[in-house]
Design a protein around this motif. Structure first.
Motif, PDB file in Angstrom:
ATOM      1  N   LEU A 282      10.956 -51.612  92.245  1.00  0.00           N
ATOM      2  CA  LEU A 282       9.968 -51.412  93.294  1.00  0.00           C
ATOM      3  C   LEU A 282      10.680 -51.427  94.650  1.00  0.00           C
ATOM      4  N   PRO A 283      11.250 -50.269  95.041  1.00  0.00           N
ATOM      5  CA  PRO A 283      11.978 -50.234  96.318  1.00  0.00           C
ATOM      6  C   PRO A 283      11.041 -50.490  97.494  1.00  0.00           C
ATOM      7  N   SER A 284      11.572 -51.144  98.510  1.00  0.00           N
ATOM      8  CA  SER A 284      10.738 -51.480  99.659  1.00  0.00           C
ATOM      9  C   SER A 284      10.393 -50.227 100.467  1.00  0.00           C
ATOM     10  N   ILE A 285       9.178 -50.205 101.000  1.00  0.00           N
ATOM     11  CA  ILE A 285       8.788 -49.116 101.903  1.00  0.00           C
ATOM     12  C   ILE A 285       8.306 -49.701 103.237  1.00  0.00           C
ATOM     13  N   SER A 286       8.703 -50.938 103.517  1.00  0.00           N
ATOM     14  CA  SER A 286       8.177 -51.600 104.716  1.00  0.00           C
ATOM     15  C   SER A 286       8.698 -50.947 105.995  1.00  0.00           C
ATOM     16  N   HIS A 287       9.754 -50.120 105.855  1.00  0.00           N
ATOM     17  CA  HIS A 287      10.294 -49.433 107.032  1.00  0.00           C
ATOM     18  C   HIS A 287       9.454 -48.233 107.438  1.00  0.00           C
ATOM     19  N   LEU A 288       8.573 -47.788 106.555  1.00  0.00           N
ATOM     20  CA  LEU A 288       7.793 -46.576 106.849  1.00  0.00           C
ATOM     21  C   LEU A 288       6.839 -46.817 108.016  1.00  0.00           C
ATOM     22  N   THR A 289       6.825 -45.871 108.934  1.00  0.00           N
ATOM     23  CA  THR A 289       5.910 -45.997 110.065  1.00  0.00           C
ATOM     24  C   THR A 289       4.753 -44.991 109.937  1.00  0.00           C
ATOM     25  N   GLU A 290       5.067 -43.858 109.327  1.00  0.00           N
ATOM     26  CA  GLU A 290       4.046 -42.830 109.131  1.00  0.00           C
ATOM     27  C   GLU A 290       3.381 -43.023 107.772  1.00  0.00           C
ATOM     28  N   SER A 291       2.133 -42.572 107.689  1.00  0.00           N
ATOM     29  CA  SER A 291       1.463 -42.598 106.397  1.00  0.00           C
ATOM     30  C   SER A 291       2.174 -41.654 105.438  1.00  0.00           C
ATOM     31  N   PRO A 292       2.498 -42.115 104.223  1.00  0.00           N
ATOM     32  CA  PRO A 292       3.148 -41.222 103.253  1.00  0.00           C
ATOM     33  C   PRO A 292       2.200 -40.093 102.873  1.00  0.00           C
ATOM     34  N   ARG A 293       2.770 -39.040 102.274  1.00  0.00           N
ATOM     35  CA  ARG A 293       1.882 -37.952 101.883  1.00  0.00           C
ATOM     36  C   ARG A 293       0.974 -38.424 100.750  1.00  0.00           C
ATOM     37  N   CYS A 294      -0.159 -37.751 100.681  1.00  0.00           N
ATOM     38  CA  CYS A 294      -1.197 -38.200  99.764  1.00  0.00           C
ATOM     39  C   CYS A 294      -1.494 -37.088  98.765  1.00  0.00           C
ATOM     40  N   ILE A 295      -1.638 -37.434  97.526  1.00  0.00           N
ATOM     41  CA  ILE A 295      -1.993 -36.444  96.506  1.00  0.00           C
ATOM     42  C   ILE A 295      -3.193 -36.970  95.722  1.00  0.00           C
ATOM     43  N   GLY A 296      -3.752 -36.140  94.864  1.00  0.00           N
ATOM     44  CA  GLY A 296      -4.789 -36.681  93.992  1.00  0.00           C
ATOM     45  C   GLY A 296      -5.956 -35.786  93.672  1.00  0.00           C
ATOM     46  N   TRP A 297      -5.938 -34.498  94.063  1.00  0.00           N
ATOM     47  CA  TRP A 297      -7.053 -33.620  93.666  1.00  0.00           C
ATOM     48  C   TRP A 297      -7.091 -33.518  92.151  1.00  0.00           C
ATOM     49  N   GLU A 298      -8.265 -33.614  91.630  1.00  0.00           N
ATOM     50  CA  GLU A 298      -8.423 -33.591  90.172  1.00  0.00           C
ATOM     51  C   GLU A 298      -8.276 -32.170  89.643  1.00  0.00           C
ATOM     52  N   LYS A 299      -7.672 -32.055  88.474  1.00  0.00           N
ATOM     53  CA  LYS A 299      -7.629 -30.747  87.824  1.00  0.00           C
ATOM     54  C   LYS A 299      -8.973 -30.476  87.167  1.00  0.00           C
ATOM     55  N   ASN A 300      -9.307 -29.211  87.032  1.00  0.00           N
ATOM     56  CA  ASN A 300     -10.590 -28.908  86.391  1.00  0.00           C
ATOM     57  C   ASN A 300     -10.430 -28.830  84.875  1.00  0.00           C
TER      58      ASN A 300
END
Lengths: 685, 215
Positions: free
Chosen positions: A281-299
């Motif tokens: 579980l690598p740290s992401i505490s350095h991130l300042t911007e929101s990471p990209r987001c995915i998740g649209w459901e397939k039909n």
């Protein structure tokens, strides 16, 4: 089953599970509340970590999804989201979907960074729903997204074990006691766990700092909706983002994840299929911007695209009414009459000549039987006296001179039941003895053609007019076209319902006169008489010599309902008989015929029903076709077929034409006139 | 209650409260619902029903196909795993409501089976999901008759088991025991009809009946 090789941690995404109640609520809110406001509206869905083996993980939206204080069902966990319902299909298509999802992604990220999600872990499980509701056709376009942040970019699995390879039975029991007390009743799906030397403890996310100690074996716990042996479900994904942001350093870049699966079978609880993953579980505490987001459901076809559902059958009131009417009839079939052919009945196209008391009530009874095609012909208008007896009309219909009965009756039927196919035709039926002048000839010809076409296009013709002679032309046409005819006529307290004989198609012209019925049991359907067979005079102008009160139909009010009902029931019995129009009519004595096993599942199919209300008595006489009948005999039918309108014109204009043609005139001459005329105008035999 | 056949509304309420408590204890999923001043038991389960999925409907698929081509969204890609389905079963949300019928004085089971998109299974489909073992029983015993009806509280179409024979059914199943509390009544009733409509009633409920059999 512990696997040593390192590979990427993969997650099983949610699939959406909706119910009709949800779409009902959306429809109602769209119509009554949102209207053209397409701002996102909050929703609550839920997931479950106790499904039976083999069920894919699902996010549910039900009837209560729009309720602001909706408490999710027991043992389920909430997922908060919003619905974006666009006003047009084009908006649905063109809306920036990446942007829509990113907005939710940023909200999740914010709640992680701010620590809000530690206080309220429900914020980790989100969804969004994009919809367009075509409420005319009840088509719903929809597309779910279950947002997940792509941070850490990669998570590798170091080890995967079953729960009982990691915890003892005692520890599992301790876990469940704490879980049942603190987390399950509050529907909290994310919490912390640690295995000390003596016990297994749980704590809420917000107490991480106090709870975590480097000495004990530490677990990130998630209620896992997935049932697969090798993979966790979707909720863990955002949870790991939170953990990587807040706790990765403390955990030394490695975390143990307990995917709690909590199933009951026959009342016995089992968590044995729960999994424990050890992941990098690598740290992401350095991130300042929101990471990209995915998740649209397939039909349903595995494509990244929306779905569509048509809910017309369960939402369109007209279709609901139709299926309810059908169901009602089916119940009759299932329970009492398995051989009843309802399709045949509903497909029978009925032509109602006359839209008065009989026409209105016949139409209602036909609808009740599921008949879907009902056509009216009447040239009258609704008068003030009509609505109380003629059950398809109201007072308003009789105002301002009255609306045309045929059209008004059809409209009324549609109001009662939108599933009916009905129309009204306003014209008068030409009659013998009502002479046709050169001026009216074209008009009469058109009316005859109209009637011919209507009879051709229907399967059963009801004769429901108030004069005898208006029944002649349709009787003749229907005989020539071998259609079923049900004829109903009223006296003051007497009535007649008769089905006309239906000629065999191949013998319609040359009915063998030698073929006499065996007069012992029954007369076959093609040899049965018509309304005119028992009369030895041709129809003429019966209204000419009447006083006003005689021209109005004066009948006991209930008589029309009884007669109409019997007329329809006779048709249905006839349709249900295997020989249909050719069904024979019984001529045995009454007691015998009541005991006979009938071929028709509904019972007897009489030729005539004659009722005498003064004695509350019914008779069922049977009469054979008369070979000199002015309406249905071969000679008349043949002349009509050969000469068409010219023949009809003669019949309309020359009072004695039909009697001469059929030889009745000759018969009259050879008979004592007073005997014949004695019952000439009486419809009783 | 009259000869152990009928319930009053108060007895029904007592029965469903107690059943809900039992349900919680044995991990069943009944929820007490309260809508428009009516109380009833409600439960929703996702499960496979034995039915061939049909692809035909009258929705405009073309619109969707266009969108599929136009959209260029990132897939869930490497981190995604999906389940597979077979052709003889269909994944359904099954919603069950136990509602009191004041005209019959008995509990009535209303239910709906939804496909994942929220569309309702048709009555014929519901019929065809009924396990073969119950078909004879269905024909002989009219109490199991499934039909579609307006939900008495939500006023939307629901399937239901007609209550007209429930009284007789309960007379037959309760003849062995002398006393019959509302809870026992509802458990007996529920376990008699449940298998027909794929409603799982854990055997553990039977432990709460005096003679230990679910009827």
């Amino acid at each position: 089953m512990a696997s040593k090789e390192e590979k990427l941690l993969q997650f099983s995404p949610f699939s959406s599970a909706l119910d009709t109640g949800f779409w009902h609520q959306l429809t109602q809110l769209k119509l009554d509340v949102f209207q053209l406001d397409d701002a996102p509206q909050p929703l609550t869905g839920y997931f479950f970590n106790g499904d039976a083996s083999g069920i894919p993980s699902h996010l549910n939206l039900d009837y209560n999804a729009f309720q602001p204080n909706f408490k999710v069902p027991i043992r389920h966990f909430p997922s908060r989201g919003f619905i974006k319902n666009t006003n047009t299909l084009n908006d649905f298509k063109t809306i920036d979907k990446r942007n829509l999802l990113d907005t939710t992604g940023k909200e999740i990220w914010q709640s992680i960074v701010s620590g809000e999600a530690l206080e309220n872990p429900t914020l980790l499980s989100r969804f969004l729903l994009l919809t367009f509701a075509d409420l005319k056709k009840y088509n719903f376009f929809y597309w779910f997204a279950f947002p997940a942040l792509c941070a850490p970019e990669k998570i590798t699995v170091k080890e995967r074990k079953k729960i009982n390879q990691v915890l003892t039975d005692e520890q599992v029991e301790q876990l469940l006691i704490a879980y049942d007390k603190e987390f399950l009743p509050k529907h909290v799906a994310f919490f912390l766990g640690k295995k000390t030397k003596t016990s297994f403890l749980l704590a809420p996310l917000k107490y991480f700092d106090d709870f975590y100690s480097g000495d004990d074996e530490f677990f990130l716990c998630v209620c896992d909706p997935c049932n697969l042996d090798d993979y966790p479900g979707w909720p863990l994904r955002v949870f790991l983002t939170l953990a990587a942001y807040h706790w990765s350093e403390k955990l030394g870049g490695v975390a143990k994840v307990l995917c709690l699966r909590d199933r009951f079978k026959e009342g016995v609880r089992s968590v044995d299929h729960s999994l424990v993953f050890t992941v990098d579980l690598p740290s992401i505490s350095h991130l300042t911007e929101s990471p990209r987001c995915i998740g649209w459901e397939k039909n349903e076809r595995g494509k990244l695209g929306p779905r569509i559902v048509n809910l017309g059958p369960s939402m369109d009131p007209s279709r609901l009414a139709e299926s309810a009417v059908d169901l009602n009839l089916k119940l009759m079939r299932w329970r009492l009459l398995p051989s009843l052919d309802l399709d045949l009945i509903s497909e029978t196209r009925c032509l109602l000549l006359g839209a008065g008391t009989l026409g209105c009530n016949v139409a209602r009874s036909l609808m009740a039987w599921g008949v879907r095609t009902i056509t009216f012909v009447d040239n009258g208008s609704v008068s003030y006296s009509n609505p109380v007896r003629q059950t398809l009309f109201t007072f308003e219909d009789s105002m301002n001179g009255g609306r045309p009965k045929a059209e008004c009756a059809a409209e009324s039927l549609r109001k009662i039941f939108p599933g009916v196919r009905t129309e009204g035709h306003v014209f008068s039926i030409p009659m013998p003895g009502h002479s046709v002048t050169d001026g009216t000839k074209d008009h009469v010809k058109r009316d005859v053609e109209r009637l011919e076409h209507l009879i051709e296009d229907h399967d059963a013709v009801f004769l429901l007019m108030d004069t005898r002679e208006s029944r002649w032309l349709p009787t003749l046409i229907a005989t020539a076209k071998t259609k079923i005819v049900i004829n109903a006529a009223l006296g003051f307290d007497t009535f007649l319902v008769v089905r006309h004989g239906v000629r065999l198609p191949q013998r319609a012209v040359a009915m063998e006169t030698s073929e006499k019925a065996s007069l012992t049991q029954s007369i076959s359907g093609h040899q049965l008489g018509c309304y005119f067979c028992n009369d030895v005079v041709a129809p003429g102008d019966s209204t000419r010599d009447r006083t006003l009160d005689q021209q109005c139909t004066v009948a006991r009010p209930g008589l029309s309902m009884m007669t109409s009902a019997l007329a329809v029931e006779l048709l249905i019995s006839l349709l249900t008989h295997p020989q249909r129009g050719q069904a024979p009519a019984d001529i045995r004595s009454k007691d015998e015929e009541l005991n006979v096993d009938t071929e028709c599942p509904l019972g007897l199919v009489p030729h005539q029903i004659r009722g005498f209300l003064s004695r509350f008595n019914l008779l069922m006489p049977t009469g054979q076709a008369f070979d000199q009948c002015t309406a249905c005999s071969n000679i008349v039918v043949e002349e009509y077929r050969k000469k068409g309108f010219e023949f009809l014109l003669n019949a309309f204009n020359e009072p004695s034409y039909l009697e001469d043609l059929t030889g009745l005139s000759e018969m009259h001459l050879s008979t004592m006139d007073e005997e014949v005329w004695g019952f000439s105008d009486d419809e009783e035999m | 209650m009259a000869e152990g056949l009928l319930l009053s509304e108060d007895e029904f309420h007592q029965g469903i409260y107690e059943l809900k408590e039992l349900s919680d204890r044995i991990g069943d999923l009944w929820v007490l619902a309260s809508e428009k001043s009516s109380k009833f038991l409600s439960k929703r389960v996702i499960q496979y029903l034995p039915l061939c999925p049909e692809q035909t409907d009258d929705s405009p698929r073309d619109e969707i196909a266009v969108l599929e081509k136009e959209e260029s969204l990132e897939t869930l890609s490497d981190l995604e795993i999906t389940a597979t389905e077979t052709s003889e079963r269909i994944l359904c949300s099954c919603e069950y409501h136990i509602i009191f019928s004041s005209s019959y004085g008995v509990p009535v089971l209303y239910f709906n089976f939804y496909k994942q998109d929220g569309s309702l299974l048709k009555l014929n489909d519901v019929w065809s999901t009924i396990p073969d073992a119950f078909n004879d029983r269905l024909i002989e015993e009219k109490w199991t008759f499934i039909t579609q009806q307006e939900h008495p509280i939500r006023h939307k179409p629901f399937f239901h088991l007609h209550p007209c024979h429930t009284g007789q059914l309960m007379k037959a199943s309760s003849s062995l025991s002398t006393s019959n509390t509302p809870l026992e009544y509802i458990i007996r009733w529920m376990s008699s009809i449940a298998p027909v409509v794929h409603l799982n009633v854990p055997m553990k409920y039977a432990h709460f009946l005096p003679d230990g059999t679910p009827g």
